[in-house]
Scaffold this motif. Structure first.
Motif, short mmCIF file in Angstrom:
data_model
loop_
_atom_site.label_atom_id
_atom_site.label_comp_id
_atom_site.label_asym_id
_atom_site.label_seq_id
_atom_site.Cartn_x
_atom_site.Cartn_y
_atom_site.Cartn_z
N THR A 14 23.34 -13.70 -21.14
CA THR A 14 23.64 -12.52 -21.97
C THR A 14 23.14 -12.74 -23.39
OG1 THR A 14 25.57 -12.04 -20.61
CG2 THR A 14 25.48 -11.00 -22.77
N LEU A 26 25.62 -3.47 -25.81
CA LEU A 26 25.47 -3.49 -24.36
C LEU A 26 25.73 -4.87 -23.76
CD1 LEU A 26 22.33 -1.24 -23.82
CD2 LEU A 26 24.74 -0.65 -23.51
N VAL A 29 28.15 -4.98 -20.69
CA VAL A 29 27.53 -4.44 -19.47
C VAL A 29 26.50 -5.43 -18.93
CG1 VAL A 29 26.13 -2.55 -18.55
CG2 VAL A 29 27.94 -2.07 -20.20
N THR A 30 25.74 -6.03 -19.84
CA THR A 30 24.75 -7.02 -19.44
C THR A 30 25.42 -8.21 -18.75
OG1 THR A 30 23.38 -6.37 -21.32
CG2 THR A 30 22.86 -8.46 -20.29
N ILE A 32 28.25 -8.21 -17.12
CA ILE A 32 28.73 -7.79 -15.80
C ILE A 32 27.58 -7.74 -14.80
CG2 ILE A 32 29.70 -5.84 -14.52
CD1 ILE A 32 31.49 -5.35 -17.02
N VAL A 33 26.44 -7.21 -15.24
CA VAL A 33 25.27 -7.16 -14.35
C VAL A 33 24.85 -8.57 -13.96
CG1 VAL A 33 22.82 -6.56 -14.25
CG2 VAL A 33 24.47 -4.93 -15.17
N SER A 66 32.06 -11.88 -20.81
CA SER A 66 32.08 -10.89 -21.89
C SER A 66 33.27 -11.13 -22.81
CB SER A 66 32.16 -9.49 -21.29
OG SER A 66 32.28 -8.53 -22.29
#
Length: 78
Positions: A14, A26, A29-30, A32-33, A66
């Protein structure tokens, strides 16, 4: 690879994505991806063996990374 090592890897990926131009807002979200991708890779990269439980585990890894990122950011004060 032990599951405990995935969160720091996701955190590092990340941070790398941020340095390559992904907006900081972001980052969650990054993460989590990347968590779901890591879960897919740990399942042996076979769609047939990838289950919802593994996807949720990847989600947890991403959310954990995160939280670690945002928590350390709050402590540092950036």
């Amino acid at each position: 690879m032990p599951q405990e090592t995935y969160i720091p890897i996701i955190l590092a990926l990340t941070e790398l994505a941020k340095r390559m131009g992904t907006p900081a807002k972001l980052a969650p979200v990054t993460a989590i991806v990347f968590g779901v991708i890591m879960a897919f890779l740990s399942a042996g990269m076979s769609i047939g063996t990838f289950s919802i439980e593994q996807a949720l585990q990847g989600l947890v890894w991403g959310v954990s990374a995160s939280g670690l990122w945002s928590g350390s950011k709050a402590i540092i004060g950036k």
